[in-house]
Design a protein around this motif. Structure first.
Motif, mmCIF file in Angstrom:
data_model
loop_
_atom_site.group_PDB
_atom_site.id
_atom_site.type_symbol
_atom_site.label_atom_id
_atom_site.label_comp_id
_atom_site.label_asym_id
_atom_site.label_seq_id
_atom_site.Cartn_x
_atom_site.Cartn_y
_atom_site.Cartn_z
ATOM 1 N N PRO A 40 0.815 -1.227 0.000
ATOM 2 C CA PRO A 40 0.000 0.000 0.000
ATOM 3 C C PRO A 40 0.844 1.270 0.000
ATOM 4 C CG PRO A 40 -0.962 -1.601 1.478
ATOM 5 C CD PRO A 40 0.348 -2.180 1.023
ATOM 6 N N PHE A 41 1.925 1.274 0.762
ATOM 7 C CA PHE A 41 2.783 2.460 0.837
ATOM 8 C C PHE A 41 3.439 2.751 -0.509
ATOM 9 C CE2 PHE A 41 6.845 4.573 1.917
ATOM 10 C CZ PHE A 41 6.346 5.676 2.589
ATOM 11 N N GLN A 42 3.972 1.696 -1.165
ATOM 12 C CA GLN A 42 4.575 1.877 -2.477
ATOM 13 C C GLN A 42 3.543 2.315 -3.512
ATOM 14 O OE1 GLN A 42 6.068 -2.113 -2.849
ATOM 15 N NE2 GLN A 42 8.162 -1.551 -2.258
ATOM 16 N N ALA A 48 0.485 8.702 -6.825
ATOM 17 C CA ALA A 48 0.636 10.149 -6.635
ATOM 18 C C ALA A 48 1.567 10.746 -7.685
ATOM 19 C CB ALA A 48 1.165 10.439 -5.233
ATOM 20 N N PHE A 49 2.634 10.036 -8.016
ATOM 21 C CA PHE A 49 3.585 10.525 -9.017
ATOM 22 C C PHE A 49 2.894 10.718 -10.365
ATOM 23 C CE2 PHE A 49 6.521 9.484 -12.515
ATOM 24 C CZ PHE A 49 7.410 10.551 -12.394
ATOM 25 N N PHE A 50 2.075 9.749 -10.763
ATOM 26 C CA PHE A 50 1.417 9.834 -12.063
ATOM 27 C C PHE A 50 0.215 10.777 -12.029
ATOM 28 C CE2 PHE A 50 3.963 6.037 -12.628
ATOM 29 C CZ PHE A 50 4.493 6.267 -13.892
ATOM 30 N N ASN A 51 -0.382 10.987 -10.860
ATOM 31 C CA ASN A 51 -1.389 12.044 -10.710
ATOM 32 C C ASN A 51 -0.762 13.396 -11.079
ATOM 33 O OD1 ASN A 51 -3.395 11.031 -7.790
ATOM 34 N ND2 ASN A 51 -3.486 10.419 -9.916
ATOM 35 N N PHE A 52 0.418 13.637 -10.553
ATOM 36 C CA PHE A 52 1.107 14.909 -10.797
ATOM 37 C C PHE A 52 1.593 15.009 -12.240
ATOM 38 C CE2 PHE A 52 5.121 17.340 -10.866
ATOM 39 C CZ PHE A 52 4.626 18.588 -10.522
ATOM 40 N N LEU A 336 -1.210 10.504 -1.752
ATOM 41 C CA LEU A 336 -0.192 9.979 -0.828
ATOM 42 C C LEU A 336 -0.787 9.631 0.528
ATOM 43 C CD1 LEU A 336 2.959 12.206 -1.412
ATOM 44 C CD2 LEU A 336 2.774 9.744 -1.747
ATOM 45 N N SER A 337 -1.866 10.336 0.905
ATOM 46 C CA SER A 337 -2.505 10.067 2.194
ATOM 47 C C SER A 337 -3.316 8.780 2.173
ATOM 48 C CB SER A 337 -3.425 11.235 2.579
ATOM 49 O OG SER A 337 -2.705 12.438 2.619
ATOM 50 N N GLY A 338 -3.662 8.306 0.959
ATOM 51 C CA GLY A 338 -4.390 7.039 0.838
ATOM 52 C C GLY A 338 -5.828 7.127 1.309
ATOM 53 N N GLY A 339 -6.549 6.045 1.098
ATOM 54 C CA GLY A 339 -7.936 5.950 1.526
ATOM 55 C C GLY A 339 -8.253 4.489 1.752
#
Length: 435
Positions: A40-42, A48-52, A336-339
Motif C-alpha cells: 500500500p505504501f509503495q 501520486a507521481f502519475f497524478n502529478f 499519498l494520504s491514501g484511503g
C-alpha cells in the motif's frame, strides 16, 4: 469582502482537491494492492507521481465544462462557496463510511444545487431564473462530437462504468483467446494491431496542424503535443497488451503471472494519469468560475498584478500556470494520504482480483478516462474502475461479482448529485443570511 471570499473559495477548492486525492486513491491502487504487486505504501507513491505527471499530458477541457456548470453572469461567489462546502461534506462522509462515491459528481451536484437555490431566490432575469441558471445541455461546438452540460454528466453516471465494463470484458475475452496454442488467436491479434495503427494515424495531429510547436524538431513537436500524448498513451497500452497476447500461449502459468504483475505497474500508472487529468481539472474549473464571477462584480480590476496572479479568461480557457500545477500537486499529495477503507471495498469486496484481471481492469479504466477527457466530460474515476472490475468478474461467471456490494455502490452513485445539491442549497441559504 468579495476578494476575501474569492481567496476562501480558492483555499477550500484546494482542500477539496486534497480530499479528492485520498478519497479516490483507491481507484488507482486497489487492484495493484489486492494482487500484492506493490505494498500500500509503495502504491500510493506510484499513483501520486502519475497524478502529478498528468499536468503535462492533459489540457483544460474538463475544467471548462465544470466552470460552465452554471451561468457565471447570473451567480455570485456565495453560490460557488456553498457548492464547495457541500462537496467537501459529502466526500468526507462517504470516505468515513468507506463508500467509493464520485468526487466529480458531488462537485457538479454541489455547484448546480447552490446555483438553483440562488436562481429561485435572487435572479429576476427570466432567461436565467430558477432552474434555467444551470447549463443543462449545450450543443456541441464545431469539431466536437458530443454536447456538454449537466445532463451529459448525469448520463455518464451510467455510461462511464458501462463503457469501462464493456472494454474490460472485451479485453478479457481477447486475452483469454490469445492463451490458446493456435495460430488463429495470433492472426486475430495482428489484425487488431493493424486496426490500432490505422486509428492512431487518423487521430494524431501532424506537424502542420500544431499551432504552437514546442520544439524545432518535427518529430518531438508531434510527440510532445498534448492532444497527441493522450493518444500515444492509448496506443502504448493497446500495443503492450497486443505484444503480450502474441506470445501469451508460449508462457507457463507462473511466467504469465510474473509478466502480468509487471504490466500492472504500467496499467495502474496509466489509470493514475487519467485520474489526475480528470479530477484535478474539476478544481481548476471551480477556481476559474470563481474568478469569472469576481471580475463580473468588479469590472476593470487587474488580477494579474500582486502576489496572486488570477488573470483567468473563462471564455478563452486560459489561466496562469500556478493554478493547474498547484491543483495537480495537491491531488498528488492527497493520494499519498491514501484511503484504506475504500481500497478494501474496491480491491476485494466487488470481486476477487488477480494480476490478469488487475491489468485488464486498469487498462480498461485508463482507456475510458482518456476517452471521456478527450470529449471534455467530467466522469467519475470511481464509477469507471468499478465498472471495469465488474466487467472482469463477468468473464468468470455472473456470480463472481458480489452484486450485493455493487447495488449498494449504485445507490451511492445515484444519490450523490441530488444529496450534494440539497446540502449545497441549504448551505447557500445559510451563507446568504450570514454574509
Amino acid at each position: 469582502m468579495d476578494f476575501t471570499l474569492l481567496v476562501i473559495i480558492i483555499v477550500l477548492a484546494l482542500i477539496f482537491d486534497y480530499i479528492n486525492g485520498f478519497h479516490d486513491a483507491a481507484n488507482s491502487i486497489a487492484t495493484i494492492v489486492a494482487t500484492k504487486v506493490l505494498t500500500p505504501f509503495q502504491a500510493v507513491f506510484w499513483a501520486a507521481f502519475f497524478n502529478f505527471l498528468a499536468y503535462w499530458v492533459f489540457g483544460f477541457g474538463v475544467a471548462d465544462t465544470v466552470a460552465k456548470t452554471a451561468h457565471t453572469g447570473s451567480i455570485n461567489l456565495t453560490v460557488i462557496l456553498a457548492g464547495i462546502i457541500a462537496a467537501i461534506i459529502w466526500n468526507l462522509l462517504t470516505w468515513w463510511k468507506g463508500i467509493p462515491s464520485s468526487s466529480s459528481h458531488t462537485l457538479i451536484g454541489g455547484f448546480a444545487g447552490a446555483a438553483i437555490a440562488h436562481g429561485l431566490s435572487s435572479v429576476t432575469d427570466p432567461e436565467h431564473a430558477g432552474f434555467k441558471i444551470v447549463n443543462w445541455l449545450k450543443d456541441a461546438k464545431e469539431g466536437e462530437l458530443l454536447p456538454t452540460g449537466v445532463l451529459i454528466v448525469i448520463l455518464f453516471i451510467v455510461f462511464a462504468p458501462l463503457l469501462g465494463m464493456i472494454i474490460s470484458y472485451l479485453i478479457s475475452l481477447w486475452m483469454m483467446y490469445s492463451s490458446k496454442k493456435s495460430i488463429y488467436p495470433k492472426l486475430v491479434t495482428v489484425l487488431i494491431m493493424l486496426l490500432g495503427v490505422w486509428f492512431l494515424s487518423s487521430v494524431l495531429h501532424h506537424y502542420d496542424k500544431i499551432e504552437k510547436p514546442r520544439f524545432e524538431s518535427h518529430f518531438w513537436s508531434v510527440v510532445a503535443e498534448p492532444h497527441n500524448i493522450k493518444f500515444l498513451l492509448v496506443g502504448f497500452i493497446f500495443f503492450s497488451l497486443s505484444v503480450f497476447n502474441l506470445v501469451f500461449s508460449s508462457f507457463s502459468v507462473a511466467k504469465s503471472e510474473a509478466i502480468l504483475k509487471k504490466m500492472q505497474l504500467l496499467s495502474s500508472a496509466a489509470f493514475s494519469l487519467g485520474h489526475g487529468g480528470n479530477d484535478s481539472q474539476k478544481v481548476m474549473g471551480i477556481i476559474a468560475a470563481a474568478v469569472a464571477v469576481y471580475i463580473k462584480t468588479n469590472p476593470g480590476i487587474d488580477l494579474s498584478a500582486g502576489f496572486l496572479d488570477l488573470n483567468v479568461d473563462i471564455d478563452k480557457g486560459t489561466m496562469p500556470g500556478w493554478i493547474p500545477i498547484t491543483c495537480y500537486t495537491v491531488i498528488g499529495l492527497g493520494t499519498l494520504s491514501g484511503g484504506w477503507k475504500i481500497v478494501k471495498t474496491m480491491g476485494s469486496k466487488i470481486t476477487k482480483v488477480n494480476a490478469f484481471e488487475g491489468v485488464v481492469a486498469e487498462s480498461a479504466g485508463a482507456l475510458t478516462l482518456f476517452m471521456t477527457e478527450h470529449f471534455k466530460i467530467p466522469v467519475s474515476t470511481t464509477h469507471t474502475i468499478t465498472g471495469s472490475i465488474i466487467g472482469v468478474g463477468l468473464t468468470k461467471r455472473v456470480s463472481a461479482v458480489r452484486w450485493g456490494v455493487t447495488v449498494s455502490l449504485l445507490w451511492a452513485w445515484v444519490l450523490t448529485i441530488p444529496v450534494s445539491a440539497i446540502i449545497a442549497a441549504i448551505t447557500y441559504y445559510v451563507l446568504n443570511a450570514i454574509l
